[in-house]
Design a protein around this motif. Structure first.
Motif, PDB file in Angstrom:
ATOM      1  N   ASN A 110      10.640  -0.275   9.958  1.00  0.00           N
ATOM      2  CA  ASN A 110      10.747   1.028  10.587  1.00  0.00           C
ATOM      3  C   ASN A 110       9.429   1.366  11.280  1.00  0.00           C
ATOM      4  OD1 ASN A 110      10.504   4.130  10.677  1.00  0.00           O
ATOM      5  ND2 ASN A 110      12.652   3.848  10.158  1.00  0.00           N
ATOM      6  N   ALA A 111       9.440   1.387  12.616  1.00  0.00           N
ATOM      7  CA  ALA A 111       8.208   1.617  13.382  1.00  0.00           C
ATOM      8  C   ALA A 111       7.626   2.998  13.113  1.00  0.00           C
ATOM      9  CB  ALA A 111       8.504   1.457  14.879  1.00  0.00           C
ATOM     10  N   GLU A 112       8.475   3.983  12.898  1.00  0.00           N
ATOM     11  CA  GLU A 112       7.983   5.341  12.645  1.00  0.00           C
ATOM     12  C   GLU A 112       7.182   5.395  11.345  1.00  0.00           C
ATOM     13  OE1 GLU A 112       9.629   9.858  11.649  1.00  0.00           O
ATOM     14  OE2 GLU A 112      11.035   8.202  11.972  1.00  0.00           O
ATOM     15  N   ILE A 113       7.687   4.747  10.291  1.00  0.00           N
ATOM     16  CA  ILE A 113       6.988   4.743   9.015  1.00  0.00           C
ATOM     17  C   ILE A 113       5.693   3.947   9.124  1.00  0.00           C
ATOM     18  CG2 ILE A 113       7.146   4.126   6.577  1.00  0.00           C
ATOM     19  CD1 ILE A 113       8.886   6.455   7.421  1.00  0.00           C
ATOM     20  N   LYS A 114       5.715   2.846   9.882  1.00  0.00           N
ATOM     21  CA  LYS A 114       4.493   2.087  10.127  1.00  0.00           C
ATOM     22  C   LYS A 114       3.430   2.981  10.754  1.00  0.00           C
ATOM     23  CE  LYS A 114       5.322  -2.868  10.789  1.00  0.00           C
ATOM     24  NZ  LYS A 114       5.258  -3.946  11.784  1.00  0.00           N
ATOM     25  N   ALA A 115       3.863   3.771  11.726  1.00  0.00           N
ATOM     26  CA  ALA A 115       2.933   4.656  12.433  1.00  0.00           C
ATOM     27  C   ALA A 115       2.340   5.682  11.471  1.00  0.00           C
ATOM     28  CB  ALA A 115       3.660   5.362  13.577  1.00  0.00           C
ATOM     29  N   LEU A 116       3.146   6.194  10.564  1.00  0.00           N
ATOM     30  CA  LEU A 116       2.667   7.188   9.605  1.00  0.00           C
ATOM     31  C   LEU A 116       1.641   6.571   8.655  1.00  0.00           C
ATOM     32  CD1 LEU A 116       5.979   9.077   8.720  1.00  0.00           C
ATOM     33  CD2 LEU A 116       4.091   9.883  10.150  1.00  0.00           C
ATOM     34  N   ALA A 173      12.295  10.199   3.428  1.00  0.00           N
ATOM     35  CA  ALA A 173      11.637  11.463   3.096  1.00  0.00           C
ATOM     36  C   ALA A 173      10.690  11.304   1.918  1.00  0.00           C
ATOM     37  CB  ALA A 173      12.697  12.528   2.785  1.00  0.00           C
ATOM     38  N   GLY A 174      11.094  10.494   0.911  1.00  0.00           N
ATOM     39  CA  GLY A 174      10.249  10.291  -0.261  1.00  0.00           C
ATOM     40  C   GLY A 174       8.945   9.601   0.095  1.00  0.00           C
ATOM     41  N   MET A 234      -2.600   1.615  -0.252  1.00  0.00           N
ATOM     42  CA  MET A 234      -2.182   0.230  -0.305  1.00  0.00           C
ATOM     43  C   MET A 234      -1.089   0.021  -1.350  1.00  0.00           C
ATOM     44  SD  MET A 234      -2.776  -2.436   1.362  1.00  0.00           S
ATOM     45  CE  MET A 234      -1.594  -3.746   1.201  1.00  0.00           C
ATOM     46  N   ASN A 235      -1.218   0.703  -2.488  1.00  0.00           N
ATOM     47  CA  ASN A 235      -0.198   0.587  -3.531  1.00  0.00           C
ATOM     48  C   ASN A 235       1.146   1.114  -3.040  1.00  0.00           C
ATOM     49  OD1 ASN A 235      -1.971  -0.530  -5.369  1.00  0.00           O
ATOM     50  ND2 ASN A 235      -2.534   1.427  -6.279  1.00  0.00           N
ATOM     51  N   LEU A 236       1.109   2.227  -2.316  1.00  0.00           N
ATOM     52  CA  LEU A 236       2.343   2.794  -1.772  1.00  0.00           C
ATOM     53  C   LEU A 236       2.962   1.836  -0.752  1.00  0.00           C
ATOM     54  CD1 LEU A 236       4.278   5.235  -1.630  1.00  0.00           C
ATOM     55  CD2 LEU A 236       2.828   6.140   0.219  1.00  0.00           C
ATOM     56  N   TYR A 237       2.115   1.231   0.077  1.00  0.00           N
ATOM     57  CA  TYR A 237       2.604   0.281   1.082  1.00  0.00           C
ATOM     58  C   TYR A 237       3.297  -0.906   0.417  1.00  0.00           C
ATOM     59  CZ  TYR A 237       2.431  -3.376   4.640  1.00  0.00           C
ATOM     60  OH  TYR A 237       2.757  -4.400   5.491  1.00  0.00           O
ATOM     61  N   LYS A 238       2.678  -1.445  -0.654  1.00  0.00           N
ATOM     62  CA  LYS A 238       3.253  -2.604  -1.328  1.00  0.00           C
ATOM     63  C   LYS A 238       4.582  -2.253  -1.989  1.00  0.00           C
ATOM     64  CE  LYS A 238      -1.071  -5.108  -2.168  1.00  0.00           C
ATOM     65  NZ  LYS A 238      -2.010  -5.620  -3.176  1.00  0.00           N
TER      66      LYS A 238
END
Length: 256
Positions: free
Chosen positions: A239-245, A210-211, A226-230
């Protein structure tokens, strides 16, 4: 495109501070009117001619080198199994950075000496379809070398922001991951035999992502995304769902 202007620096500045100031000046240079896109490609590119012209204004004595395979004397390295790679090297201000780039087609699939096929899931046909990657030509290799040079220059700051987020998963990879996850979940559902008691009294689970989902809505540019991804790379990759988001948010930012 704004031309590079050398920053005014105090005489007592250290070499490290001077290099940092030059990096910031190149990084902040607006290149938006010179960025290009290939057909059906959402990635942006800066032509090597424009990039080199601006870089030489910053570093008149800059030099670049195309790394050649010592065995073949050709400007690329080939592995029959995984594809073709090119390398460049740029020296400026007593610093040398090396860069590499695979030879890829319009779908960003690695090209090889021989053509090959692969399968991808077609969401419209609801089935896997076969696609072909043509054999690489010297034109493809030459184009990749010059693109590699531009990416090499970005290590000094020039147009570095263009590459922010490029290592996020693309749509094709993402769809394959989602389909693999669905198949795995289906297999588990068929073999699982939960007890009635567990099914009846199981407590509702909280969304541990959720965060991340909330933080995505506040990412308004490629850098923050990009910073959030790292920061959450392990969670995203698992997690495929988070990847999709993340991919969806990336596309929204590019379209804005």
């Amino acid at each position: 495109m704004a031309k590079f202007q050398r920053p005014q620096l105090p005489k007592d500045i250290t070499e490290e501070e001077r290099r940092a100031a030059m990096f910031d000046a190149l990084y902040s240079l607006d290149l938006s009117d010179k960025l290009e896109r290939r057909d059906n490609d959402k990635l942006s590119y800066l032509s090597w001619a424009n990039a080199w012209a601006e870089f030489k204004r910053a570093y008149p004595n800059a030099e670049y080198k195309i790394i050649k395979n010592p065995t073949t004397s050709l400007p690329y390295f080939n592995d029959p199994n995984i594809g073709i790679m090119v390398y460049t090297e740029v020296t400026a201000d007593n610093q040398t950075y090396e860069m590499w780039l695979p030879v890829m087609n319009g779908a960003n699939k690695a090209m090889k000496e021989q053509a090959y096929t692969y399968q991808v899931y077609d969401t419209y046909k609801k089935q896997y379809v076969e696609k072909t990657v043509n054999a690489a030509t010297m034109f493809d290799i030459n184009k990749t070398i010059m693109r590699c040079l531009v990416k090499n220059l970005a290590m000094f700051g020039l147009g570095l922001y263009v590459y922010a987020g490029e290592d996020l998963p693309n749509e094709e990879t993402l769809q394959n991951d989602i389909n693999a996850t669905k198949k795995q979940a289906t297999r588990k559902a068929r073999t699982a035999t939960p007890s009635p008691t567990t099914a009846t009294f199981r407590q509702p689970t909280q969304d541990k992502y959720a965060g991340i989902k909330a933080a995505l809505s506040y990412c308004n540019d490629q850098t923050s995304l990009m910073n959030l991804y790292k920061q959450h790379q392990n969670e995203v990759e698992n997690n495929a769902e988070i990847k999709a988001l993340f991919t969806e948010r990336k596309q929204q930012i590019q379209a804005a």
